[in-house]
Design a protein around this motif. Structure first.
Motif: not given
Length: 639
Positions: A282-285, A413-418
């Motif tokens: 998710r950090a590498q869209p 990078p967007p925060s995924s929260g995973v």
């Protein structure tokens, strides 16, 4: 007195009686056996003139209870009120307690008069298995009062645990308002104990007892009688409630509730590894913004879901089940797996590696690799990845393609929260995302395409998003995002709330798919895969039958069942289901296998109903074949 209760069943009582007598004989303890009444319960009496330590007897009772399921420990663990009817006393259901061994009164009286030394109880306890002795020790030493949490106070005329009153749990409500079960007394005790732990008072329990819907309190409202249950009088009910409540509060004070550990105090290694992989993905869209990126992303997500279900980062998965999970074709999934296993200057490091190639009926085995952020040399040096033979780029791709537009991606990078999620939470998240990705609306032919799905997934659930936010989360350029938004808005999946701001649309995915006429695409693909599997299994079974000796003496064709006689639903061999594999006739006899005719026969066993909403889940498949149709994580197995 050892009480073997008939509620466990007559067979269990007989076995427990035999085992208890063997244990007493080995410890040289003399005893008598009596039948408690007409129901079939038994009492084993042993006398100790010097007396017995209550703690030692309690420990012995709990240890024996692990070996004797029918043993009622109430009389052994209650030194003040524990009592039983002696032999000869009448039973409430009729009859009386009778001697079994010995049968004559004089011999029984002589055995009890002589008695046993108290030291023999310790011999009995020492002769028990280690697990039973440990259970007895835990039952005694685990009941230490914790004053800070289990102080007993007096409320009115009854005791209660100090602290703030809490509501009962859903499990307690199920006990209270559900059927009492075979042992109404045990159900009442469980309810009172939960009420005591919840800091209830006797007045609260009285209000609960007056509720006519509280079926779990049946033992409080009535008692067993020869013709059924007989209602208790108000005085009997009040006396029973006060006595049992006092016992429940005392027991609750000596039994501290187990401390609930945080769900992430001891992380599962597999869950931690999968969460790290998902967080890196998710950090590498930009990695998934290529023409083949959506297929690669869903292939990786599906493999992570299978790994969570198997609790292993190495799993076996075939491309057809991969396809059923993601909504892509089997060839697309096979190519995506090869791309994910490549170290490429554009796509970055490999995400998975093939540890065992597919062979025969066995699917290929894949191992998820520790994540490495592309372009981060420190991360690449700090992570140890297993050596594998990467698939050459020329083999992994059938055509070239342009790199993703990285210049549009934000520096942060967007925060995924995973990271930090539990296994169940991560499983639910991946299942929901895969269910959306596999919807028929994203079918390339006639649908909106899987690239639109990535934009829709980034915008779904938000009240309002802008093109800049969607570009950062998907890796697509703003021009591509605007094109996707126009398509999604035109089909009612998204709606413009403000200029350059978008929110949920008026239509659901099913409604939009119905308007486009793509409903049932995934079900038809799944049906074709089932037919492929059945054809292959049928041909393999045919070959085995042809090459096996003595085949003419065995019946392998479909059996005919007389009218009204049901067939046992057992999964049988394909040749017994479909018959002999069809062949083309020639001048010299049977010719080559006729696969077209074989496929037609198999299709007759799998009727297609593309308009039915249950088709997409595979629920229409006949029972013996349903296991092939349901493409869910439990079907995969750890390698």
């Amino acid at each position: 007195m050892f009480d073997l209760d008939i509620t466990a069943g007559p067979d269990v009582v007989a076995e427990d009686l035999q085992r208890l007598r063997e244990l007493l004989d080995d410890a040289s303890i003399t005893y008598i056996v009596s039948r408690s009444g007409p129901s079939g319960g038994h009492h084993v009496w042993a006398r100790f003139p010097a007396g017995v330590d209550p703690t030692a007897m309690r420990k012995l009772a709990y240890a024996l209870a692990t070996l004797l399921p029918s043993l009622d420990t109430g009389t052994l663990t209650n030194p003040s009120h524990g009592c039983a009817r002696p032999p000869g006393s009448p039973h409430r259901h009729g009859g009386a307690a009778t001697l079994v061994a010995p049968a004559d009164v004089e011999t029984a009286a002589a055995i009890l008069s002589e008695g046993n030394p108290s030291e023999r109880l310790q011999l009995l306890f020492d002769a028990l298995p280690t697990s039973a002795r440990e259970s007895g020790d835990r039952a005694i030493h685990g009941r230490q009062t914790t004053p800070a949490h289990h102080q007993v106070a007096t409320h009115g005329d009854a005791p209660r645990l100090t602290g703030k009153r809490r509501a009962l749990t859903a499990g307690s409500d199920k006990l209270i308002y559900g059927p009492p079960g075979a042992d109404a007394s045990a159900t009442l005790w469980a309810i009172l104990l939960r009420c005591a732990h919840a800091r209830w008072t006797l007045a609260d329990v009285r209000v609960l007892a007056d509720d006519p819907g509280a079926q779990g309190l049946q033992h409080l409202q009535s008692k067993r009688a020869p013709g059924g249950r007989q209602p208790r009088s108000t005085a009997e009910r009040e006396a029973l409630l006060a006595r049992q409540w006092a016992r429940a509060v005392e027991y609750a004070a000596q039994t501290p509730l187990p401390q609930r550990e945080k769900r992430h105090d001891v992380p599962d290694p597999t869950t931690t590894a999968i969460a790290a992989i998902e967080d890196a993905a998710r950090a590498q869209p930009w990695r998934w913004a290529t023409p083949a990126g959506p297929a690669d992303r869903e292939a990786l997500r599906a493999l992570c879901l299978i790994a969570l279900a198997c609790r292993s980062t190495t799993v076996s998965l075939d491309c057809r089940r991969w396809s059923a999970l993601t909504g892509f074709g089997k060839s697309t999934m096979a190519a995506a797996a090869r791309r994910l296993a490549c170290d490429h200057p554009i796509d970055g490091p490999a995400w998975i590696t093939c540890t065992k190639e597919a062979e025969g009926r066995m699917a290929a085995t894949w191992t998820l690799l520790p994540p490495v952020l592309a372009g981060d040399p420190m991360a690449e040096e700090s992570v140890t990845r297993p050596a594998s033979e990467s698939t050459p780029v020329e083999v992994a791709r059938t055509q070239g393609r342009k790199p993703a537009p990285r210049q549009t991606v934000s520096d942060t990078p967007p925060s995924s929260g995973v990271l930090g999620r539990s296994r169940q939470e991560l499983t639910d998240l991946l299942t929901t995302e895969l269910k959306t990705a596999a919807h028929d609306i994203w079918t390339p032919r006639g649908g909106l395409g899987h690239a639109c799905h990535r934009t829709y997934a980034a915008a779904r659930g938000a009240a309002a998003v802008t093109t800049s936010i969607l570009s950062d989360e998907t890796g697509y350029s703003r021009a591509t995002i605007r094109r996707h938004l126009r398509t999604l808005c035109a089909h009612g999946l998204l709606a413009a709330t403000e200029p350059n701001s978008y929110g949920p649309g008026p239509l659901s995915l099913d409604q939009a798919a119905a308007k486009l006429g793509v409903n049932g695409t995934g079900a038809r693909r799944l049906r074709n895969y089932i037919i492929d599997r059945e054809l292959y299994a049928w041909w393999i079974d045919e070959q085995q039958w042809r090459t096996s000796p003595g085949k003419h003496g065995r019946r392998c064709l479909p059996r005919q069942h007389p009218g009204g006689q049901g067939a046992i639903p057992v999964r049988q061999r394909p040749r017994a289901t479909y018959g002999a594999f069809p062949t083309r006739r020639s001048r010299t006899g049977p010719g080559r296998a006729d696969y077209a005719e074989a496929a037609r026969r198999v299709r007759q066993h799998f009727p297609a109903r593309p308009d039915d909403t249950e088709v997409r889940a595979g629920l229409h498949v006949p029972a013996p074949e349903r296991e092939w149709a349901l493409a869910v994580p439990p079907t995969a197995t750890p390698a």
